[in-house]
Design a protein around this motif. Structure first.
Motif, PDB file in Angstrom:
ATOM      1  N   THR A 104       0.860  -1.175   0.000  1.00  9.27           N
ATOM      2  CA  THR A 104       0.000   0.000   0.000  1.00  9.27           C
ATOM      3  C   THR A 104       0.899   1.227   0.000  1.00  9.27           C
ATOM      4  N   TYR A 105       0.311   2.389  -0.219  1.00 10.15           N
ATOM      5  CA  TYR A 105       1.116   3.611  -0.230  1.00 10.15           C
ATOM      6  C   TYR A 105       1.686   3.942   1.135  1.00 10.15           C
ATOM      7  N   ARG A 106       1.057   3.449   2.193  1.00 12.83           N
ATOM      8  CA  ARG A 106       1.609   3.668   3.530  1.00 12.83           C
ATOM      9  C   ARG A 106       2.983   3.001   3.669  1.00 12.83           C
ATOM     10  N   ASP A 107       3.216   1.948   2.889  1.00 11.06           N
ATOM     11  CA  ASP A 107       4.510   1.271   2.933  1.00 11.06           C
ATOM     12  C   ASP A 107       5.623   2.153   2.369  1.00 11.06           C
ATOM     13  N   PHE A 108       5.250   3.120   1.557  1.00 11.77           N
ATOM     14  CA  PHE A 108       6.249   4.026   0.987  1.00 11.77           C
ATOM     15  C   PHE A 108       6.389   5.299   1.816  1.00 11.77           C
ATOM     16  N   ASP A 109       5.344   5.642   2.569  1.00  8.23           N
ATOM     17  CA  ASP A 109       5.376   6.859   3.376  1.00  8.23           C
ATOM     18  C   ASP A 109       6.172   6.678   4.669  1.00  8.23           C
ATOM     19  N   ASN A 110       6.187   5.460   5.189  1.00  9.75           N
ATOM     20  CA  ASN A 110       6.868   5.176   6.446  1.00  9.75           C
ATOM     21  C   ASN A 110       8.307   4.751   6.182  1.00  9.75           C
ATOM     22  N   ASP A 111       9.262   5.401   6.851  1.00  9.87           N
ATOM     23  CA  ASP A 111      10.679   5.134   6.594  1.00  9.87           C
ATOM     24  C   ASP A 111      11.041   3.674   6.841  1.00  9.87           C
ATOM     25  N   THR A 112      10.571   3.121   7.960  1.00  4.73           N
ATOM     26  CA  THR A 112      10.906   1.737   8.290  1.00  4.73           C
ATOM     27  C   THR A 112      10.295   0.769   7.288  1.00  4.73           C
ATOM     28  N   ALA A 113       9.018   0.967   6.959  1.00  2.51           N
ATOM     29  CA  ALA A 113       8.345   0.097   6.001  1.00  2.51           C
ATOM     30  C   ALA A 113       8.997   0.191   4.626  1.00  2.51           C
ATOM     31  N   ARG A 114       9.352   1.406   4.234  1.00  6.89           N
ATOM     32  CA  ARG A 114       9.985   1.594   2.927  1.00  6.89           C
ATOM     33  C   ARG A 114      11.313   0.849   2.849  1.00  6.89           C
ATOM     34  N   GLU A 115      12.094   0.912   3.918  1.00 11.21           N
ATOM     35  CA  GLU A 115      13.372   0.206   3.951  1.00 11.21           C
ATOM     36  C   GLU A 115      13.153  -1.305   3.939  1.00 11.21           C
ATOM     37  N   ASN A 116      12.120  -1.773   4.626  1.00 14.60           N
ATOM     38  CA  ASN A 116      11.813  -3.200   4.640  1.00 14.60           C
ATOM     39  C   ASN A 116      11.418  -3.693   3.246  1.00 14.60           C
ATOM     40  N   VAL A 117      10.605  -2.907   2.556  1.00 17.55           N
ATOM     41  CA  VAL A 117      10.214  -3.266   1.194  1.00 17.55           C
ATOM     42  C   VAL A 117      11.441  -3.330   0.291  1.00 17.55           C
ATOM     43  N   LYS A 118      12.272  -2.317   0.380  1.00 19.05           N
ATOM     44  CA  LYS A 118      13.491  -2.267  -0.429  1.00 19.05           C
ATOM     45  C   LYS A 118      14.373  -3.482  -0.168  1.00 19.05           C
ATOM     46  N   ASN A 119      14.567  -3.821   1.096  1.00 24.06           N
ATOM     47  CA  ASN A 119      15.421  -4.963   1.450  1.00 24.06           C
ATOM     48  C   ASN A 119      14.819  -6.282   0.964  1.00 24.06           C
ATOM     49  N   THR A 120      13.488  -6.408   1.085  1.00 23.69           N
ATOM     50  CA  THR A 120      12.832  -7.635   0.637  1.00 23.69           C
ATOM     51  C   THR A 120      12.990  -7.818  -0.868  1.00 23.69           C
ATOM     52  N   LEU A 121      12.754  -6.759  -1.632  1.00 17.94           N
ATOM     53  CA  LEU A 121      12.902  -6.839  -3.085  1.00 17.94           C
ATOM     54  C   LEU A 121      14.338  -7.196  -3.464  1.00 17.94           C
ATOM     55  N   HIS A 122      15.287  -6.572  -2.774  1.00 22.31           N
ATOM     56  CA  HIS A 122      16.697  -6.842  -3.049  1.00 22.31           C
ATOM     57  C   HIS A 122      17.024  -8.317  -2.808  1.00 22.31           C
ATOM     58  N   LYS A 123      16.552  -8.859  -1.698  1.00 22.14           N
ATOM     59  CA  LYS A 123      16.842 -10.255  -1.361  1.00 22.14           C
ATOM     60  C   LYS A 123      16.160 -11.224  -2.326  1.00 22.14           C
ATOM     61  N   LEU A 124      14.930 -10.922  -2.699  1.00 20.26           N
ATOM     62  CA  LEU A 124      14.235 -11.789  -3.644  1.00 20.26           C
ATOM     63  C   LEU A 124      14.992 -11.872  -4.965  1.00 20.26           C
ATOM     64  N   LEU A 125      15.457 -10.737  -5.438  1.00 17.26           N
ATOM     65  CA  LEU A 125      16.235 -10.727  -6.683  1.00 17.26           C
ATOM     66  C   LEU A 125      17.556 -11.468  -6.498  1.00 17.26           C
ATOM     67  N   GLU A 126      18.163 -11.288  -5.337  1.00 17.09           N
ATOM     68  CA  GLU A 126      19.418 -11.983  -5.044  1.00 17.09           C
ATOM     69  C   GLU A 126      19.203 -13.497  -5.039  1.00 17.09           C
ATOM     70  N   PHE A 127      18.037 -13.946  -4.566  1.00 18.08           N
ATOM     71  CA  PHE A 127      17.728 -15.370  -4.516  1.00 18.08           C
ATOM     72  C   PHE A 127      17.270 -15.911  -5.872  1.00 18.08           C
ATOM     73  N   GLY A 128      17.134 -15.024  -6.855  1.00 16.94           N
ATOM     74  CA  GLY A 128      16.713 -15.467  -8.179  1.00 16.94           C
ATOM     75  C   GLY A 128      15.216 -15.505  -8.388  1.00 16.94           C
ATOM     76  N   TYR A 129      14.455 -14.897  -7.470  1.00 20.94           N
ATOM     77  CA  TYR A 129      13.005 -14.865  -7.582  1.00 20.94           C
ATOM     78  C   TYR A 129      12.550 -13.583  -8.278  1.00 20.94           C
ATOM     79  N   ILE A 130      11.442 -13.675  -8.972  1.00 22.08           N
ATOM     80  CA  ILE A 130      10.825 -12.500  -9.588  1.00 22.08           C
ATOM     81  C   ILE A 130       9.723 -11.996  -8.661  1.00 22.08           C
ATOM     82  N   PRO A 131       9.882 -10.823  -8.062  1.00 16.76           N
ATOM     83  CA  PRO A 131       8.801 -10.274  -7.232  1.00 16.76           C
ATOM     84  C   PRO A 131       7.608  -9.907  -8.112  1.00 16.76           C
TER      85      PRO A 131
END
Length: 262
Positions: A104-131
């Motif tokens: 949701t857009y709240r995930d981008f407005d909150n600093d902690t949530a935004r960083e968590n989303v960024k880290n999750t996407l990074h790890k998924l790509l690192e693991f070879g998964y397509i988000p």
């Protein structure tokens, strides 16, 4: 090893249904094959609409009025797991692994949530998964009402540090007039500033997705503000991903550097 650039591909409802009222397995398979062809150069993040269309395809709920927001939210909740299952089956048959992310857009407005989303996407790509990303329609209605994930995909591109956002739709790009209403309309292929094209937007309701050109121009505005390139590409073109990246067919490209001398 040199890090790949990130490519965010947003596929709209009209593309996934091929203009019908059913999700097209053939379109999803073609999409998977195209992603395979560019994975050597790009890490791909997919933003996929179509949850409501999927629910209509599989669920027999005759009393639902899609004019009501809560009904659309309920349909999205029904259709989302079915849609991701289709992606998992079709992509998996070609050796591609997928992971679901509902935001949701709240995930981008909150600093902690935004960083968590960024880290999750990074790890998924690192693991070879397509988000595979969609709006969490149970708790948010922004893209249900207006946008068909256009704006959401821009935020995903920004937060992930993507090089390009590609909006795949059922039209070649932005025209000087609505080409459905004006046959003499001309495609605008290069845009350096969003203000250049805002006056040309003339919407037409197609009954499928909610993402007209207005929401795409807003997404382009967000991308240019953060130094990202955005392209509007017709999903009916053969090999539309690599074809657009290689300039093999006309489409609209937003890039703030286009007005600078080479």
């Amino acid at each position: 090893m040199e890090q790949k650039q990130k490519l965010v591909i947003k596929v709209g409802t009209s593309t996934l249904t091929k203009g019908s009222n059913r999700i097209s397995y053939a379109v999803i398979e073609q999409l998977a094959r195209q992603i395979l062809s560019v994975r050597g150069a790009y890490d791909v993040i997919l933003v996929a609409s179509g949850a409501i269309a999927t629910a209509r395809q599989f669920a027999e709920i005759h009393q639902v009025s899609t004019a009501q927001i809560d009904s659309k939210q309920a349909l999205a909740a029904i259709g989302q797991p079915k849609l991701i299952r289709i992606f998992d089956e079709v992509f998996g048959s070609l050796g591609l692994q997928v992971a679901q992310c509902l935001l949701t857009y709240r995930d981008f407005d909150n600093d902690t949530a935004r960083e968590n989303v960024k880290n999750t996407l990074h790890k998924l790509l690192e693991f070879g998964y397509i988000p595979i990303i969609n709006e969490n329609d149970t708790v948010a209605v922004d893209e249900i009402v207006f946008g068909d994930n256009d704006k959401l995909s821009a935020y995903v591109a920004i937060i992930s540090g993507a090089a390009i956002l590609m909006l795949v739709t059922d039209i070649d790009g932005i025209y000087t007039q609505n080409p459905h209403l004006h046959p003499e309309a001309r495609l605008i292929e290069q845009v350096a500033e969003v203000e250049q094209v805002k006056a040309f937007i003339e919407e037409r309701e197609n009954g499928l997705g909610t993402g007209g050109m207005t929401s795409k121009v807003y997404a382009a505005e967000l991308c240019l503000r953060h130094g990202l390139e955005m392209r509007i590409v017709n999903g009916n073109q053969p090999d539309f991903i690599s074809g657009a990246l290689n300039g093999q067919f006309p489409h609209t490209r937003f890039n703030g550097n286009l007005h600078e001398p080479a």
